[in-house]
Scaffold this motif. Structure first.
Motif, PDB file in Angstrom:
ATOM      1  N   ALA A  31       0.840  -1.201   0.000  1.00 12.09           N
ATOM      2  CA  ALA A  31       0.000   0.000   0.000  1.00 12.09           C
ATOM      3  C   ALA A  31       0.870   1.245   0.000  1.00 12.09           C
ATOM      4  CB  ALA A  31      -0.917  -0.007   1.219  1.00 12.09           C
ATOM      5  N   ASN A  32       0.438   2.210  -0.744  1.00  7.04           N
ATOM      6  CA  ASN A  32       1.181   3.451  -0.784  1.00  7.04           C
ATOM      7  C   ASN A  32       0.838   4.293   0.445  1.00  7.04           C
ATOM      8  OD1 ASN A  32       0.472   6.266  -2.092  1.00  7.04           O
ATOM      9  ND2 ASN A  32      -1.186   5.543  -1.901  1.00  7.04           N
ATOM     10  N   THR A  33       1.717   5.220   0.814  1.00  3.29           N
ATOM     11  CA  THR A  33       1.449   6.087   1.962  1.00  3.29           C
ATOM     12  C   THR A  33       0.767   7.351   1.471  1.00  3.29           C
ATOM     13  OG1 THR A  33       3.368   5.251   3.139  1.00  3.29           O
ATOM     14  CG2 THR A  33       2.479   7.341   3.879  1.00  3.29           C
ATOM     15  N   ALA A  34      -0.462   7.544   1.909  1.00  6.01           N
ATOM     16  CA  ALA A  34      -1.218   8.732   1.528  1.00  6.01           C
ATOM     17  C   ALA A  34      -1.027   9.812   2.594  1.00  6.01           C
ATOM     18  CB  ALA A  34      -2.690   8.377   1.392  1.00  6.01           C
ATOM     19  N   THR A  35      -1.398  11.034   2.245  1.00  4.34           N
ATOM     20  CA  THR A  35      -1.371  12.155   3.177  1.00  4.34           C
ATOM     21  C   THR A  35      -2.801  12.562   3.499  1.00  4.34           C
ATOM     22  OG1 THR A  35       0.711  12.971   2.257  1.00  4.34           O
ATOM     23  CG2 THR A  35      -0.629  14.547   3.508  1.00  4.34           C
ATOM     24  N   ILE A  36      -3.116  12.703   4.784  1.00  6.98           N
ATOM     25  CA  ILE A  36      -4.442  13.188   5.186  1.00  6.98           C
ATOM     26  C   ILE A  36      -4.421  14.715   5.210  1.00  6.98           C
ATOM     27  CG2 ILE A  36      -6.179  13.276   7.013  1.00  6.98           C
ATOM     28  CD1 ILE A  36      -5.311  10.478   7.867  1.00  6.98           C
ATOM     29  N   GLY A  37      -5.394  15.309   4.530  1.00  8.16           N
ATOM     30  CA  GLY A  37      -5.506  16.768   4.495  1.00  8.16           C
ATOM     31  C   GLY A  37      -6.948  17.201   4.678  1.00  8.16           C
ATOM     32  N   VAL A  38      -7.220  18.445   4.285  1.00  7.30           N
ATOM     33  CA  VAL A  38      -8.549  19.044   4.460  1.00  7.30           C
ATOM     34  C   VAL A  38      -9.080  19.496   3.103  1.00  7.30           C
ATOM     35  CG1 VAL A  38      -9.813  21.002   5.460  1.00  7.30           C
ATOM     36  CG2 VAL A  38      -8.071  19.824   6.806  1.00  7.30           C
ATOM     37  N   GLN A  39     -10.365  19.269   2.872  1.00  5.45           N
ATOM     38  CA  GLN A  39     -11.042  19.795   1.699  1.00  5.45           C
ATOM     39  C   GLN A  39     -11.527  21.200   2.051  1.00  5.45           C
ATOM     40  OE1 GLN A  39     -13.471  20.918  -0.159  1.00  5.45           O
ATOM     41  NE2 GLN A  39     -13.001  20.024  -2.135  1.00  5.45           N
ATOM     42  N   ALA A  40     -11.040  22.217   1.331  1.00  5.24           N
ATOM     43  CA  ALA A  40     -11.210  23.609   1.771  1.00  5.24           C
ATOM     44  C   ALA A  40     -12.603  24.177   1.536  1.00  5.24           C
ATOM     45  CB  ALA A  40     -10.169  24.490   1.098  1.00  5.24           C
ATOM     46  N   MET A  41     -13.512  23.407   0.905  1.00  2.00           N
ATOM     47  CA  MET A  41     -14.894  23.873   0.835  1.00  2.00           C
ATOM     48  C   MET A  41     -15.411  24.229   2.229  1.00  2.00           C
ATOM     49  SD  MET A  41     -18.143  22.669   1.698  1.00  2.00           S
ATOM     50  CE  MET A  41     -18.084  20.885   1.695  1.00  2.00           C
ATOM     51  N   MET A  42     -14.954  23.487   3.249  1.00  2.00           N
ATOM     52  CA  MET A  42     -15.359  23.740   4.632  1.00  2.00           C
ATOM     53  C   MET A  42     -14.889  25.099   5.131  1.00  2.00           C
ATOM     54  SD  MET A  42     -14.386  20.084   6.381  1.00  2.00           S
ATOM     55  CE  MET A  42     -15.161  20.506   7.965  1.00  2.00           C
ATOM     56  N   LEU A  43     -13.864  25.632   4.494  1.00  2.23           N
ATOM     57  CA  LEU A  43     -13.168  26.813   5.018  1.00  2.23           C
ATOM     58  C   LEU A  43     -13.491  28.094   4.260  1.00  2.23           C
ATOM     59  CD1 LEU A  43      -9.749  24.987   5.316  1.00  2.23           C
ATOM     60  CD2 LEU A  43     -11.214  25.615   7.249  1.00  2.23           C
ATOM     61  N   LYS A  44     -14.474  28.045   3.352  1.00  2.00           N
ATOM     62  CA  LYS A  44     -14.675  29.201   2.480  1.00  2.00           C
ATOM     63  C   LYS A  44     -15.043  30.464   3.272  1.00  2.00           C
ATOM     64  CE  LYS A  44     -19.256  27.509   1.197  1.00  2.00           C
ATOM     65  NZ  LYS A  44     -20.056  26.906   0.133  1.00  2.00           N
TER      66      LYS A  44
END
Length: 289
Positions: free
Chosen positions: A2-15
């Motif tokens: 399995a590849n190592t993914a990065t957890i981030g934020v979807q910025a629609m929440m931050l508009k």
């Protein structure tokens, strides 16, 4: 492996925060929680915002995971489009060291018929091929509408078949709401999925006010509340099986896992993001931040 993914934020929440505090100060708060990647959505890519996003890379180490783009700018919704702003979109992506672009929704006009969906997919494929010449990949983000069936075939598969150069951004909440299993769906699109939206699915409680409607004889009002108990939730606060979903997303080749919550039900965005972060750490994923 399995590849190592990065957890981030979807910025629609931050508009709202982007418009009140600006891009840099918003992302400073995101960084303070522990997220170091962000997918830009529903934020105008003005020169000032692009400059602040670039500053967040330099000063906060923020990874601009992906940018959002429309095929055509919808009336009344200012956004960069591949049709009208292709060169600007490419320039913004290169400046922000972003190699992933995503179409966040099936264009409203394409919802009229399956023929219109096929036309959209073929057109998107042409843009995907043009973007590849610049080292940029294009992805499509699903909702529930794409799990309608046409002659026994899901709309999402029809889109995929007609746009081989475009990848998938799988939103596990909308997969579940569409009646499918997120893990099996991620397995189905393995190798084609670069981003996954981590968004939980909760059955809420009927509010006290609903029973007041019932007592007053407003059965239709009560039933509307009954229908609305299906809620978006912080990651780990709903019913989705994230201990199975996250490994499946990594096995499918996802580079980014993006926390998103469409409605907050009275909580602040910062409280919601903190809860999702804490729950993901408790699941053993602190190494993905």
């Amino acid at each position: 492996m399995a590849n190592t993914a990065t957890i981030g934020v979807q910025a629609m929440m931050l508009k709202d925060s982007f418009s009140e505090l600006g891009a840099f100060e918003t992302l400073r708060k995101v960084s303070a929680i522990g997220y170091n990647a962000v997918e830009i959505s529903q934020i105008p890519m003005t020169p000032d915002n692009v400059a602040e996003l670039n500053r967040s890379r330099a000063e906060l180490g923020m990874d601009i995971a992906a940018l959002s783009v429309a095929m055509e700018t919808p009336k009344g919704m200012p956004a960069d489009s591949l049709k009208d702003h292709f060169d600007k979109v490419v320039d913004d992506a290169k400046r922000l060291d972003t190699r992933l672009l995503r179409i966040g929704m099936l264009p409203f006009a394409a919802m009229k018929s399956i023929g219109a969906v096929v036309d959209f997919a073929k057109q998107a494929n042409e843009y995907a091929e043009r973007l590849q010449e610049h080292g940029i990949s294009l992805y499509y983000h699903n909702h529930h509408i794409e799990f309608a069936k046409f002659d026994g075939k899901y709309m999402l598969d029809i889109i995929a078949d007609n746009s081989p150069a475009m990848g998938m951004e799988i939103d596990v909440h909308w997969v579940q709401r569409g009646g499918l299993d997120p893990v099996r769906t991620l397995e189905k699109y393995a190798g084609r999925t670069a981003m996954v939206h981590l968004k939980d699915y909760r059955i809420g409680q009927l509010p006290e006010s609903a029973f007041g409607l019932l007592e007053s004889g407003d059965v239709a009002g009560f039933m509307a509340e009954f229908k609305d108990v299906v809620q978006f939730a912080e990651v780990g606060e709903g019913n989705l099986d994230f201990p199975a979903i996250i490994p499946a997303a990594q096995s499918a080749g996802a580079q980014y896992l993006l926390v998103e919550q469409d409605q907050l039900y009275g909580r602040t965005v910062w409280d919601a993001l903190q809860t999702s972060y804490d729950n993901l750490v408790a699941m053993g994923h602190s190494d993905l931040f």
